[in-house]
Scaffold this motif. Structure first.
Motif: not given
Length: 266
Positions: A90-94
């Protein structure tokens, strides 16, 4: 009575294993997001203390992923590897400052001290007698534990009338107030954000129930889950014939200080 209460609490916590089920992880996407003001307040609670944030029972990172661009680092802990894997996608998950930690909060390798500990709808699944002393020890002096919950109107537990209690596979045990009275958490403040409008189709509303421990498709079984879906959609259609449900979503943030010991053992 004390043994009965302990047994009930243990049985209740056992239902948290449902968050390892694939159906629950999949359906979690149908829960509304936290209002943006939630994260403004969490950052404000850190004051001038720089440092990392510990997110307890992070799930797919609804708090951690929104908070990480605004703080030094977030350590996001959950015992469901499936939830963590979903969060990474998901967004910002990395995000390079987001550390996903798989395991129970009392077992994982933490990197304290933390300028804030957050918990989004997860503290009621934990044994406060174990977790609160741990959080007390990993927090910086003067730092808070902030417990965050969604307030959804209409309330999902009453939205379907008697359909929910006839199908849910768990039970509700209100523990937080009792444990605060036992001195395990010293509340300092509480705030509720302004609401935002959230509209869902009837099918999405029904699917959102399967993101909850008592409605895991694996634990209900295919026949019971299908019967629930039919009844739930019929009940919603009777109340919302246009096929959508309008919600108002707020976040309630309660913050305070975890206690090392309860008063009766000081």
């Amino acid at each position: 009575m004390a043994e009965e209460a302990h047994s009930a609490a243990s049985a209740y916590r056992a239902h948290a294993a449902a968050f390892q089920d694939k159906s629950v992880v999949y359906a979690y996407r149908y829960r509304p997001i936290y209002p943006s003001a939630t994260f403004d307040l969490l950052v404000q609670l850190m004051g001038t203390r720089p440092g990392a944030v510990l997110d307890v029972g992070c799930g797919s990172g609804d708090i951690a992923r929104q908070l990480v661009p605004r703080v030094e680092r977030v350590d996001a802990v959950d015992f469901s590897s499936q939830m963590l894997e979903r969060g990474r996608q998901l967004p910002n998950g990395d995000h390079p400052a987001l550390r996903w930690l798989y395991g129970r909060i009392e077992e994982v390798q933490l990197q304290p001290p933390y300028a804030l500990v957050t918990a989004g709808e997860s503290m009621h699944w934990l044994d406060w007698h174990i977790v609160m002393p741990l959080l007390h020890d990993v927090l910086q002096d003067g730092a808070y534990l902030a417990m965050v919950g969604r307030q959804i109107t209409p309330d999902i537990w009453s939205l379907l009338g008697d359909v929910v209690p006839r199908y849910r596979a768990d039970f509700y045990l209100p523990q937080s107030q009792e444990r605060q009275e036992q001195g395990l958490f010293q509340q300092v403040g509480e705030s509720t954000t302004e609401a935002y409008a959230f509209v869902q189709s009837l099918a999405d509303v029904v699917e959102s129930y399967h993101s909850r421990a008592g409605f895991s498709r694996e634990r209900m079984g295919p026949l019971k889950a299908a019967a629930f879906d039919r009844e739930a959609e019929q009940a919603l259609l009777a109340a919302y014939p246009d096929g959508v449900v309008p919600f108002q979503v707020r976040a309630q943030i309660t913050w305070g200080v975890p206690q090392k010991k309860t008063p009766d053992v000081l």
